[in-house]
Scaffold this motif. Structure first.
Motif, PDB file in Angstrom:
ATOM      1  N   UNK A  38       0.811  -1.211   0.000  1.00 42.52           N
ATOM      2  CA  UNK A  38       0.000   0.000   0.000  1.00 42.52           C
ATOM      3  C   UNK A  38       0.834   1.245   0.000  1.00 42.52           C
ATOM      4  N   UNK A  39       0.354   2.182  -0.749  1.00 43.05           N
ATOM      5  CA  UNK A  39       0.991   3.495  -0.711  1.00 43.05           C
ATOM      6  C   UNK A  39       0.400   4.217   0.484  1.00 43.05           C
ATOM      7  N   UNK A  40       1.126   4.163   1.577  1.00 39.92           N
ATOM      8  CA  UNK A  40       0.557   4.731   2.782  1.00 39.92           C
ATOM      9  C   UNK A  40       1.597   5.556   3.469  1.00 39.92           C
ATOM     10  N   UNK A  41       1.193   6.682   3.895  1.00 34.54           N
ATOM     11  CA  UNK A  41       2.147   7.559   4.552  1.00 34.54           C
ATOM     12  C   UNK A  41       2.536   6.976   5.899  1.00 34.54           C
ATOM     13  N   UNK A  42       3.763   7.136   6.231  1.00 34.78           N
ATOM     14  CA  UNK A  42       4.245   6.553   7.462  1.00 34.78           C
ATOM     15  C   UNK A  42       4.852   7.646   8.335  1.00 34.78           C
ATOM     16  N   UNK A  43       4.347   7.752   9.505  1.00 31.92           N
ATOM     17  CA  UNK A  43       4.914   8.709  10.421  1.00 31.92           C
ATOM     18  C   UNK A  43       5.918   7.976  11.285  1.00 31.92           C
ATOM     19  N   UNK A  44       7.157   8.323  11.130  1.00 29.74           N
ATOM     20  CA  UNK A  44       8.180   7.580  11.842  1.00 29.74           C
ATOM     21  C   UNK A  44       8.415   8.179  13.216  1.00 29.74           C
ATOM     22  N   UNK A  45       8.945   7.373  14.034  1.00 31.96           N
ATOM     23  CA  UNK A  45       9.205   7.796  15.390  1.00 31.96           C
ATOM     24  C   UNK A  45      10.684   8.150  15.521  1.00 31.96           C
ATOM     25  N   UNK A  46      10.902   9.245  16.139  1.00 29.95           N
ATOM     26  CA  UNK A  46      12.261   9.676  16.471  1.00 29.95           C
ATOM     27  C   UNK A  46      13.090  10.141  15.290  1.00 29.95           C
ATOM     28  N   UNK A  76      -6.613  10.435  10.594  1.00 27.73           N
ATOM     29  CA  UNK A  76      -5.954   9.150  10.773  1.00 27.73           C
ATOM     30  C   UNK A  76      -6.139   8.633  12.193  1.00 27.73           C
ATOM     31  N   UNK A 132       1.582  16.133   0.907  1.00 26.58           N
ATOM     32  CA  UNK A 132       0.617  15.214   1.499  1.00 26.58           C
ATOM     33  C   UNK A 132       1.349  14.297   2.489  1.00 26.58           C
ATOM     34  N   UNK A 133       2.093  14.926   3.364  1.00 28.82           N
ATOM     35  CA  UNK A 133       2.897  14.126   4.285  1.00 28.82           C
ATOM     36  C   UNK A 133       2.881  14.724   5.674  1.00 28.82           C
ATOM     37  N   UNK A 135       2.777  15.455   9.462  1.00 26.28           N
ATOM     38  CA  UNK A 135       3.230  14.622  10.567  1.00 26.28           C
ATOM     39  C   UNK A 135       2.377  14.922  11.791  1.00 26.28           C
ATOM     40  N   UNK A 136       1.874  13.898  12.417  1.00 25.27           N
ATOM     41  CA  UNK A 136       0.950  14.112  13.523  1.00 25.27           C
ATOM     42  C   UNK A 136       1.330  13.290  14.743  1.00 25.27           C
ATOM     43  N   UNK A 137       1.041  13.826  15.875  1.00 27.70           N
ATOM     44  CA  UNK A 137       1.139  13.061  17.114  1.00 27.70           C
ATOM     45  C   UNK A 137      -0.047  13.428  17.994  1.00 27.70           C
TER      46      UNK A 137
ATOM     47  N   UNK B   3       8.596  12.926  12.448  1.00 27.24           N
ATOM     48  CA  UNK B   3       8.294  13.592  13.703  1.00 27.24           C
ATOM     49  C   UNK B   3       8.919  12.855  14.863  1.00 27.24           C
ATOM     50  N   UNK B   4       9.370  13.608  15.797  1.00 26.26           N
ATOM     51  CA  UNK B   4       9.983  12.995  16.969  1.00 26.26           C
ATOM     52  C   UNK B   4       8.915  12.675  17.986  1.00 26.26           C
ATOM     53  N   UNK B   5       8.939  11.487  18.431  1.00 27.00           N
ATOM     54  CA  UNK B   5       7.997  11.091  19.454  1.00 27.00           C
ATOM     55  C   UNK B   5       8.783  10.408  20.546  1.00 27.00           C
ATOM     56  N   UNK B  11       1.558   9.100  20.528  1.00 29.35           N
ATOM     57  CA  UNK B  11       1.326   8.026  19.573  1.00 29.35           C
ATOM     58  C   UNK B  11       1.300   8.592  18.173  1.00 29.35           C
TER      59      UNK B  11
END
Lengths: 232, 162
Positions: A38-46, A76, A132-133, A135-137, B3-5, B11
């Motif tokens: 899937x073409x899915x955006x990925x929010x990476x950690x750190x 999301x 379209x990228x 970043x969310x937390x 993003x930094x988490x 989350x």
């Protein structure tokens, strides 16, 4: 809320909970082998984020016109509607940072109904193209969200740019992003939000983000140790 | 963007599998469909159809949760048209409700059209904004305002009568 709305909400909940439901049945679906493709955006950690160059811009909290990519980014978290039920009308742009190339990072924020916030940062190019990228937390915990009384900081990098955004505690006069020998100061919006646009090089050198009192002393700060983002 | 988490309480939204979407969204969507159609069997059918469509289009869909909700609302509209044409379902009273508010609201909802019920359920059960409802019902925001206003008038009268 009117009495009718109160009764309506309670009644809808009661009706929903009374609904007899069959158990989940995934057998009618073959395992979707396409999932991994899937073409899915990925929010990476750190990763790295650092200090900053140019400017911070004032935020004009405007909740009326939320761009679709921002709404999608917040949506999301609807997948997690137990942990993060968002108030859809609360999404507002709270700060913006514009860089020398004309691109800008927009800092958006929405409230979580049972406490906490979701934060989203979007990159908009000089020509207006919105990546379209976003970043969310999200967080339920006020001590780790912009709703809390402490300095809240989020940082991130894109290929050639970086950002630091956040919310300062009461009593803060300005924000200092320290990068070893030099630093950048950022102003606060009336609601004490801030956003800083960074070059890629700068974003590798950030050491800390500090909330300064009017006399220049440090009210609160978050350090950055190049391994973890901002530590409290 | 990266993003930094750092904090464990933060989350970031990870990519979801079809199974995760199905397992986390299905019950809520069934409830929405029951509230709109009044019929658990119809709701099961509508929701299962929506997930089958989602499954077939999975590689092209970026926001499956939002997409499948839209498909369910649309499926309820389709059911309504079929229902009106065929007059084959007596949707209501196919499940037992004991809560007094639930009983009153179920009775009051019968005074609404399916479109009005959809707007009310999306606003007061799903807590969507008027703009989001307008997108789901494929109409203007002003139309949603009007739908909700008329619906609330009717509901107020119905609930007062009780």
């Amino acid at each position: 809320m009117t009495d009718t709305e109160t009764v309506l909400r309670a009644g809808l909940r009661a009706l929903a909970e009374s609904t007899p439901l069959s158990g989940p049945d995934l057998s009618s679906f073959d395992r979707p082998s396409v999932t991994v493709m899937r073409r899915r955006r990925k929010t990476m950690v750190a990763t790295s984020i650092a200090g900053g160059l140019i400017v911070l811009a004032a935020g004009a909290a405007a909740s009326g016109n939320v761009p679709e990519p921002v709404r999608s980014a917040f949506n999301r978290f609807a997948h997690y509607d137990e942990p993060f039920p968002l108030d859809p009308d609360s999404a507002a742009q709270v700060a913006t940072a514009t860089g020398p190339d004309g691109s800008r990072f927009e800092y958006w924020r929405a409230s979580v109904k049972d406490g906490g916030t979701c934060e989203n940062v979007d990159l908009v190019e000089a020509g207006g193209k919105r990546h379209d990228r976003g970043a969310s937390v999200c967080s339920h915990d006020d001590s780790h969200s912009s709703a809390g009384p402490h300095l809240f900081v989020l940082g991130g990098t894109e290929e050639s740019r970086g950002f630091v955004v956040g919310h300062a505690p009461e009593g803060t006069a300005s924000i200092r992003v320290s990068m070893g020998d030099d630093s950048v100061h950022a102003e606060l919006t009336p609601d004490r939000f801030f956003a800083v646009w960074l070059s890629a090089e700068e974003s590798k050198r950030v050491a800390s983000v500090e909330a300064l009192r009017p006399d220049g002393s440090i009210l609160d700060h978050q350090d950055y140790d190049q391994t973890l983002p901002f530590k409290r | 963007l990266v993003v930094q988490v750092a904090q464990p309480t933060l989350v970031a939204a990870p990519p979801l599998s079809f199974e995760e979407v199905y397992l986390t969204r299905r019950v809520r969507l069934l409830q929405v469909a029951v509230l709109i159609t009044g019929s658990p069997p119809v709701a099961e059918e509508v929701v299962q159809d929506a997930f089958i469509q989602l499954y077939r289009r999975w590689p092209q869909i970026d926001h499956p949760g939002a997409w499948v909700r839209s498909a369910v609302v649309s499926g309820c509209r389709t059911w309504q048209r079929r229902h009106i044409r065929e007059r084959e379902h007596q949707a209501d009273d196919e499940f037992v409700v004991v809560d007094p508010d639930g009983i009153a609201v179920r009775q009051a909802l019968r005074a609404l059209t399916v479109r009005q019920r959809s707007a009310v359920v999306l606003r007061y059960f799903e807590d969507l904004s008027e703009r989001e409802i307008a997108e789901l019902l494929d109409c203007k925001r002003g139309t949603v305002k009007s739908l909700l206003s008329r619906s609330m008038e009717k509901l107020r009268r119905e609930l007062d009568d009780d």
